[in-house]
Scaffold this motif. Structure first.
Motif, PDB file in Angstrom:
ATOM      1  N   VAL A   1       0.426   3.237  -3.407  1.00 61.88           N
ATOM      2  CA  VAL A   1       0.221   4.743  -3.356  1.00 61.88           C
ATOM      3  C   VAL A   1       0.918   5.468  -4.581  1.00 61.88           C
ATOM      4  O   VAL A   1       0.523   6.494  -5.411  1.00 61.88           O
ATOM      5  CB  VAL A   1      -0.232   6.033  -2.053  1.00 61.88           C
ATOM      6  CG1 VAL A   1      -0.713   6.765  -2.039  1.00 61.88           C
ATOM      7  CG2 VAL A   1      -0.906   4.946  -1.291  1.00 61.88           C
TER       8      VAL A   1
ATOM      9  N   ALA B   1      -4.171   0.196  -4.078  1.00 62.98           N
ATOM     10  CA  ALA B   1      -4.130   1.461  -3.265  1.00 62.98           C
ATOM     11  C   ALA B   1      -3.246   2.662  -4.540  1.00 62.98           C
ATOM     12  O   ALA B   1      -3.906   3.976  -4.623  1.00 62.98           O
ATOM     13  CB  ALA B   1      -2.562   1.317  -2.739  1.00 62.98           C
TER      14      ALA B   1
ATOM     15  N   PHE C   1      -5.482   4.514   0.763  1.00 65.32           N
ATOM     16  CA  PHE C   1      -4.783   3.371   1.422  1.00 65.32           C
ATOM     17  C   PHE C   1      -5.616   2.692   2.666  1.00 65.32           C
ATOM     18  O   PHE C   1      -5.401   1.495   1.845  1.00 65.32           O
ATOM     19  CB  PHE C   1      -4.483   4.495   2.414  1.00 65.32           C
ATOM     20  CG  PHE C   1      -3.726   4.275   2.723  1.00 65.32           C
ATOM     21  CD1 PHE C   1      -1.710   3.234   2.260  1.00 65.32           C
ATOM     22  CD2 PHE C   1      -2.804   3.549   4.339  1.00 65.32           C
ATOM     23  CE1 PHE C   1      -0.732   2.893   2.766  1.00 65.32           C
ATOM     24  CE2 PHE C   1      -1.742   2.476   4.570  1.00 65.32           C
ATOM     25  CZ  PHE C   1      -1.034   3.234   4.565  1.00 65.32           C
TER      26      PHE C   1
ATOM     27  N   THR D   1      -3.557  -5.340  -3.130  1.00 63.36           N
ATOM     28  CA  THR D   1      -3.488  -4.326  -2.343  1.00 63.36           C
ATOM     29  C   THR D   1      -3.115  -3.105  -2.818  1.00 63.36           C
ATOM     30  O   THR D   1      -2.966  -2.208  -3.230  1.00 63.36           O
ATOM     31  CB  THR D   1      -2.539  -4.260  -0.946  1.00 63.36           C
ATOM     32  OG1 THR D   1      -3.619  -5.741  -0.028  1.00 63.36           O
ATOM     33  CG2 THR D   1      -2.490  -3.620  -0.322  1.00 63.36           C
TER      34      THR D   1
ATOM     35  N   ALA E   1       0.731  -1.466   0.081  1.00 68.01           N
ATOM     36  CA  ALA E   1      -0.073   0.345  -0.401  1.00 68.01           C
ATOM     37  C   ALA E   1       0.472   1.612   0.194  1.00 68.01           C
ATOM     38  O   ALA E   1       1.027   2.023  -1.006  1.00 68.01           O
ATOM     39  CB  ALA E   1      -0.557   0.046   1.499  1.00 68.01           C
ATOM     40  N   ILE E   2       1.918   1.246   0.717  1.00 66.39           N
ATOM     41  CA  ILE E   2       3.281   2.304   0.277  1.00 66.39           C
ATOM     42  C   ILE E   2       3.403   2.609  -0.117  1.00 66.39           C
ATOM     43  O   ILE E   2       3.701   4.050  -0.834  1.00 66.39           O
ATOM     44  CB  ILE E   2       4.098   1.855   2.018  1.00 66.39           C
ATOM     45  CG1 ILE E   2       2.907   2.478   3.318  1.00 66.39           C
ATOM     46  CG2 ILE E   2       4.847   3.301   1.647  1.00 66.39           C
ATOM     47  CD1 ILE E   2       4.283   1.966   4.695  1.00 66.39           C
TER      48      ILE E   2
ATOM     49  N   VAL F   1      -7.097  10.312  -0.631  1.00 63.43           N
ATOM     50  CA  VAL F   1      -5.646   9.241  -0.585  1.00 63.43           C
ATOM     51  C   VAL F   1      -6.146   8.079   0.749  1.00 63.43           C
ATOM     52  O   VAL F   1      -5.241   6.947   0.862  1.00 63.43           O
ATOM     53  CB  VAL F   1      -4.481  10.406  -0.495  1.00 63.43           C
ATOM     54  CG1 VAL F   1      -3.731   9.831  -0.112  1.00 63.43           C
ATOM     55  CG2 VAL F   1      -4.209  11.190  -2.049  1.00 63.43           C
TER      56      VAL F   1
ATOM     57  N   THR G   1      -4.871   6.434  -7.312  1.00 58.15           N
ATOM     58  CA  THR G   1      -3.890   7.705  -6.411  1.00 58.15           C
ATOM     59  C   THR G   1      -3.338   6.964  -8.264  1.00 58.15           C
ATOM     60  O   THR G   1      -2.136   7.962  -7.600  1.00 58.15           O
ATOM     61  CB  THR G   1      -2.679   7.565  -5.452  1.00 58.15           C
ATOM     62  OG1 THR G   1      -2.790   6.026  -5.183  1.00 58.15           O
ATOM     63  CG2 THR G   1      -4.294   7.479  -4.511  1.00 58.15           C
TER      64      THR G   1
END
Length: 360
Positions: A285, A317, A346, A313, A281-282, A342, A321
């Protein structure tokens, strides 16, 4: 007699045509560069680097790219045809008529239409702006806005072709679920007053704004020459857009398969890593470029050891974005509402991946 000095001709009279011609040429070049876009320049740059640095592997990269393009070509043509048909008939306008009535019902319908409508991350922005400007409540609009980039008919066909029908169905369900979560929570947040004054001028409701017109649909579009021309134009544009992004994605996948150690992917994004969903996810994005390009990339990552839930995931995500979607949404929302958007992307991606991991 005093000498009469003739005025010096202005530059425009002698250089004007040349300047105009240079300006026109520059505009044409700029248009060509814009039409080519990031994927074409990326493809050329990578192929040139490969040809110079590893000439012995260059042919194998070309074979990998071309074979993957040929295998997905029938699905690409099918998805292009469906999207062009929906555009030419006007069936894509139906989505603009569902944002009325009971808020909860509107959110549910908006989430469904977002995941099933043919709007891409760029195409959805004008509609979202029109909906907001006409006074449609923010909660169902945001539900549609966040679910639409995650899935559409074209993406479903291509995802099913590359990653399997089950994965495509799960991603569709996740798109609807994230839309519902976004809309319902936004509806609750709206009661606190947080949403007030969160829209930029272009999307702010205007006094006396005209209601959204009822869509006019022509299922037999070929009976009207203008719609037939629209079908051809939409087909060409869609094929060019999808083709260049998918080619770029296969180029990147060829690099990844050849040079990224499988153990690195497994240790970071494999099922054994308890933080793999969070990492996906990090990374997803900020790193996403395009939802279609992610399909072959995720396929390659799965072959290197990434778990399907982690792949989902990452795609969830990143879809909401992606650069086109984020830029478009930023043009409509002030920072506090953009941050909310956002945040939903997430959290929704994490929840979707976690639920999918429980089912595996």
């Amino acid at each position: 007699m005093s000498e009469v000095i003739s005025p010096v001709p202005e530059n425009n009279s002698c250089c004007g045509p040349a300047n105009s011609s240079a300006k026109t040429s520059f505009q044409k070049i700029n248009q060509i560069l814009s039409a080519l876009g990031t994927p074409i320049f990326g493809i050329l740059a990578i192929l040139i680097i490969l040809a110079v640095s590893v000439p012995e592997d260059f042919q194998s990269h070309l074979t990998f790219i071309s074979s993957n393009l040929l295998s997905i070509a029938p699905f690409l043509l099918l998805s292009v045809g469906i999207a062009a048909y929906l555009k030419a008939t006007g069936a894509d306008q139906i989505v603009s008529s569902v944002f009325r009535g009971n808020p909860v019902k509107s959110i549910l319908v908006a989430s469904l239409f977002g995941a099933l409508s043919p709007f891409c991350s760029c195409g959805v922005i004008p509609l979202v702006a029109a909906l907001l400007a006409s006074g449609v409540p923010f909660a169902p609009v945001l539900a549609f806005c966040i679910s639409s980039p995650i899935m559409d008919p074209e993406m479903f066909i291509l995802t099913a072709a590359e990653l399997g029908t089950d994965f495509a169905l799960v991603k569709t369900a996740a798109a609807i679920g994230i839309g519902l979560l976004t809309g319902l929570v936004t509806l609750l947040i709206g009661k606190t007053g947080f949403l007030e004054n969160g829209l930029k001028d272009i999307a702010r409701p205007k006094c006396g704004a005209a209601p959204i017109e009822k869509p006019s649909i022509h299922w037999a579009f070929w009976k009207q020459s203008g719609l037939t021309q629209k079908f051809g134009t939409e087909s060409k544009n869609s094929l060019w857009f999808l083709g260049k992004w998918l080619t770029f994605a296969f180029v990147l996948e060829s690099l990844m398969v050849s040079y990224v150690p499988a153990e690195t992917i497994t240790s970071l994004l494999g099922a054994e890593n308890s933080l793999s969903l969070l990492y996906a996810a990090i990374i997803g994005v900020p790193a996403y470029l395009n939802g279609y390009a992610a399909i072959p990339l995720v396929d390659g990552l799965l072959e290197l050891g990434m778990s399907p839930a982690t792949g989902l995931t990452f795609m969830l995500a990143g879809s909401a974005t992606s650069i086109p979607a984020a830029v478009g949404i930023w043009s409509l929302l002030k920072p506090k509402l953009f941050s909310l958007y956002v945040g939903f992307a997430f959290v929704g991606a994490l929840l979707g991946g976690w639920i999918y991991s429980l089912a595996l």
